[in-house]
Design a protein around this motif. Sequence first.
Motif, PDB file in Angstrom:
ATOM      1  N   GLY A   9       0.775  -1.233   0.000  1.00  0.00           N
ATOM      2  CA  GLY A   9       0.000   0.000   0.000  1.00  0.00           C
ATOM      3  C   GLY A   9       0.804   1.279   0.000  1.00  0.00           C
ATOM      4  N   TRP A  10       2.151   1.170   0.029  1.00  0.00           N
ATOM      5  CA  TRP A  10       2.971   2.367   0.228  1.00  0.00           C
ATOM      6  C   TRP A  10       3.385   3.060  -1.067  1.00  0.00           C
ATOM      7  N   GLY A  11       2.875   2.605  -2.178  1.00  0.00           N
ATOM      8  CA  GLY A  11       3.127   3.307  -3.434  1.00  0.00           C
ATOM      9  C   GLY A  11       4.492   3.040  -4.026  1.00  0.00           C
ATOM     10  N   GLY A  12       5.127   1.959  -3.628  1.00  0.00           N
ATOM     11  CA  GLY A  12       6.445   1.639  -4.167  1.00  0.00           C
ATOM     12  C   GLY A  12       6.359   0.754  -5.393  1.00  0.00           C
ATOM     13  N   GLN A  13       7.511   0.459  -5.959  1.00  0.00           N
ATOM     14  CA  GLN A  13       7.606  -0.420  -7.122  1.00  0.00           C
ATOM     15  C   GLN A  13       8.125  -1.788  -6.696  1.00  0.00           C
ATOM     16  N   LEU A  14       7.496  -2.815  -7.220  1.00  0.00           N
ATOM     17  CA  LEU A  14       7.968  -4.176  -6.993  1.00  0.00           C
ATOM     18  C   LEU A  14       9.227  -4.387  -7.832  1.00  0.00           C
ATOM     19  N   ARG A  15      10.302  -4.798  -7.163  1.00  0.00           N
ATOM     20  CA  ARG A  15      11.572  -5.002  -7.852  1.00  0.00           C
ATOM     21  C   ARG A  15      12.156  -6.355  -7.480  1.00  0.00           C
ATOM     22  N   ARG A  16      12.809  -6.965  -8.445  1.00  0.00           N
ATOM     23  CA  ARG A  16      13.509  -8.222  -8.172  1.00  0.00           C
ATOM     24  C   ARG A  16      14.987  -8.067  -8.486  1.00  0.00           C
ATOM     25  N   SER A  17      15.814  -8.512  -7.556  1.00  0.00           N
ATOM     26  CA  SER A  17      17.252  -8.514  -7.772  1.00  0.00           C
ATOM     27  C   SER A  17      17.627  -9.664  -8.704  1.00  0.00           C
ATOM     28  N   LEU A  18      18.912  -9.851  -8.914  1.00  0.00           N
ATOM     29  CA  LEU A  18      19.369 -10.974  -9.730  1.00  0.00           C
ATOM     30  C   LEU A  18      19.244 -12.301  -8.998  1.00  0.00           C
ATOM     31  N   GLY A  19      18.867 -12.274  -7.729  1.00  0.00           N
ATOM     32  CA  GLY A  19      18.752 -13.514  -6.974  1.00  0.00           C
ATOM     33  C   GLY A  19      20.120 -14.058  -6.603  1.00  0.00           C
ATOM     34  N   ALA A  20      20.201 -15.373  -6.421  1.00  0.00           N
ATOM     35  CA  ALA A  20      21.440 -16.020  -5.982  1.00  0.00           C
ATOM     36  C   ALA A  20      22.071 -16.797  -7.133  1.00  0.00           C
ATOM     37  N   TRP A  21      23.391 -16.711  -7.206  1.00  0.00           N
ATOM     38  CA  TRP A  21      24.170 -17.410  -8.230  1.00  0.00           C
ATOM     39  C   TRP A  21      25.357 -18.087  -7.560  1.00  0.00           C
ATOM     40  N   ASP A  22      25.674 -19.281  -8.004  1.00  0.00           N
ATOM     41  CA  ASP A  22      26.781 -20.038  -7.436  1.00  0.00           C
ATOM     42  C   ASP A  22      27.860 -20.279  -8.493  1.00  0.00           C
ATOM     43  N   LYS A  23      29.100 -20.252  -8.039  1.00  0.00           N
ATOM     44  CA  LYS A  23      30.242 -20.613  -8.896  1.00  0.00           C
ATOM     45  C   LYS A  23      31.096 -21.602  -8.116  1.00  0.00           C
ATOM     46  N   ALA A  24      31.292 -22.785  -8.688  1.00  0.00           N
ATOM     47  CA  ALA A  24      32.032 -23.837  -8.000  1.00  0.00           C
ATOM     48  C   ALA A  24      33.527 -23.656  -8.196  1.00  0.00           C
ATOM     49  N   TYR A  25      34.267 -23.697  -7.109  1.00  0.00           N
ATOM     50  CA  TYR A  25      35.718 -23.810  -7.166  1.00  0.00           C
ATOM     51  C   TYR A  25      36.137 -25.269  -7.009  1.00  0.00           C
ATOM     52  N   ASN A  26      35.343 -26.037  -6.247  1.00  0.00           N
ATOM     53  CA  ASN A  26      35.560 -27.475  -6.091  1.00  0.00           C
ATOM     54  C   ASN A  26      34.281 -28.169  -6.570  1.00  0.00           C
ATOM     55  N   PRO A  27      34.242 -28.650  -7.813  1.00  0.00           N
ATOM     56  CA  PRO A  27      33.007 -29.199  -8.387  1.00  0.00           C
ATOM     57  C   PRO A  27      32.424 -30.362  -7.592  1.00  0.00           C
ATOM     58  N   ALA A  28      33.257 -31.217  -7.018  1.00  0.00           N
ATOM     59  CA  ALA A  28      32.744 -32.378  -6.280  1.00  0.00           C
ATOM     60  C   ALA A  28      31.999 -31.941  -5.022  1.00  0.00           C
ATOM     61  N   ILE A  29      32.588 -31.017  -4.282  1.00  0.00           N
ATOM     62  CA  ILE A  29      31.929 -30.539  -3.058  1.00  0.00           C
ATOM     63  C   ILE A  29      30.664 -29.764  -3.418  1.00  0.00           C
ATOM     64  N   TYR A  30      30.727 -28.990  -4.492  1.00  0.00           N
ATOM     65  CA  TYR A  30      29.535 -28.252  -4.887  1.00  0.00           C
ATOM     66  C   TYR A  30      28.413 -29.198  -5.303  1.00  0.00           C
ATOM     67  N   ALA A  31      28.733 -30.269  -5.980  1.00  0.00           N
ATOM     68  CA  ALA A  31      27.722 -31.258  -6.359  1.00  0.00           C
ATOM     69  C   ALA A  31      27.079 -31.860  -5.115  1.00  0.00           C
ATOM     70  N   ALA A  32      27.870 -32.124  -4.079  1.00  0.00           N
ATOM     71  CA  ALA A  32      27.321 -32.657  -2.828  1.00  0.00           C
ATOM     72  C   ALA A  32      26.388 -31.646  -2.166  1.00  0.00           C
ATOM     73  N   TYR A  33      26.765 -30.381  -2.215  1.00  0.00           N
ATOM     74  CA  TYR A  33      25.915 -29.308  -1.671  1.00  0.00           C
ATOM     75  C   TYR A  33      24.574 -29.256  -2.406  1.00  0.00           C
ATOM     76  N   ARG A  34      24.598 -29.336  -3.727  1.00  0.00           N
ATOM     77  CA  ARG A  34      23.348 -29.310  -4.499  1.00  0.00           C
ATOM     78  C   ARG A  34      22.484 -30.522  -4.177  1.00  0.00           C
ATOM     79  N   ALA A  35      23.111 -31.667  -4.018  1.00  0.00           N
ATOM     80  CA  ALA A  35      22.349 -32.866  -3.681  1.00  0.00           C
ATOM     81  C   ALA A  35      21.697 -32.727  -2.316  1.00  0.00           C
ATOM     82  N   ALA A  36      22.422 -32.142  -1.364  1.00  0.00           N
ATOM     83  CA  ALA A  36      21.854 -31.935  -0.028  1.00  0.00           C
ATOM     84  C   ALA A  36      20.669 -30.981  -0.083  1.00  0.00           C
ATOM     85  N   LEU A  37      20.746 -29.945  -0.924  1.00  0.00           N
ATOM     86  CA  LEU A  37      19.614 -29.032  -1.071  1.00  0.00           C
ATOM     87  C   LEU A  37      18.382 -29.757  -1.609  1.00  0.00           C
ATOM     88  N   ARG A  38      18.601 -30.639  -2.591  1.00  0.00           N
ATOM     89  CA  ARG A  38      17.472 -31.377  -3.161  1.00  0.00           C
ATOM     90  C   ARG A  38      16.813 -32.264  -2.110  1.00  0.00           C
TER      91      ARG A  38
END
Length: 346
Positions: free
Chosen positions: A314-343
């Motif tokens: 109700g405050w007369g502002g504009q709805l805005r969306r940022s770019l959200g979250a982005w990931d870049k893997a430095y260790n692909p194996a550990i990052y794959a485990a992280y993604r699996a845990a999220l699922r």
Amino acid sequence: MAVSLTQQISGLAPMQPSKADWDQFVSSQPRAHLLQLSAWGALKSQFDWGSRIVALGDGDKIHAGAQVLLKRLPMRLGAMAYVPMGGYASAPEHYPLLWDAIGRETGAAFIKLEPGHFPPGMTPDLASMGFRQSPQTIQPPRTIVIDIADDDDVILRRMNQGTRRKIRKSLASGLDLVEGSRADITAFSRLMAQTGERNDFGVHSDAYFENVYDLLIPDYGALLLARHEGDLLAAIMVFALGDSAWYLYGASAREKRNAYATYGIQWAAIQWAKERGCRYYDLWGVPDTDEAALEAQFRERRDGLWGVYGFKRGWGGQLRRSLGAWDKAYNPAIYAAYRAALRLKR
């Protein structure tokens, strides 16, 4: 610190700016954000995060940098490097150098980047730099931002009729709207706990809000209180940097709802932000869905951020969306485990 061949060619090298120099660099950015200040890093370092500034420069001039928060991963899998509402680069070609420097200097398994909002035409191509969109966000990607550069009458006219009416009723109700002191943190924290219990969301501890006050309020923020005949009805913490202000923490009481204290105190926060020279007032967080869905569902849904959308819309502002979250893997194996845990968690 190791220097990559690309950095040698670019003329940039790792540097360790002082906190004052870093904060000055952040404040000079068009996307200057509270969460990139050294004080925010000091705050989070008190509560299960590490913090460090990674910067690249030429001599004593910073050309690219980010404040990085570090979170240990389970099972001794290393750490996640998290960049909230940053980083910054003086030229687009410096961004890849910055991401590489973060990986080298932190030793993290992957970086989670929430870069926030970019001016038109300045959004970097994160996918081309090895990032992928992440299903896990830490800050709310979608928000409502009010343009407060105009006169009060113009700002009020942009609001819906109900919000305008409640602001006026609040200001006529005899509320005392004041800036609080550190001595008011206990009352603020107690009110936050009551609000969290009532609306089913978690809140920070007394110690957290004491640290927020000590580290951020003196230079960047205010604790605003709304009292009526001695009763604390609403309290918020608001912060400002550059042309933007953010409403990050807020609480309200059940009592005396006809005083509309939550409206009066937000109006007071807008006035505070205008006095600080801000153009934008960020209400910080609504459900991450499109406007049509928000408007269709907000009267029925109360889960998550749905409970506050009805107030903020109700405050007369504009709805805005940022770019959200982005990931870049430095260790692909550990990052794959992280993604699996999220699922599995989902």
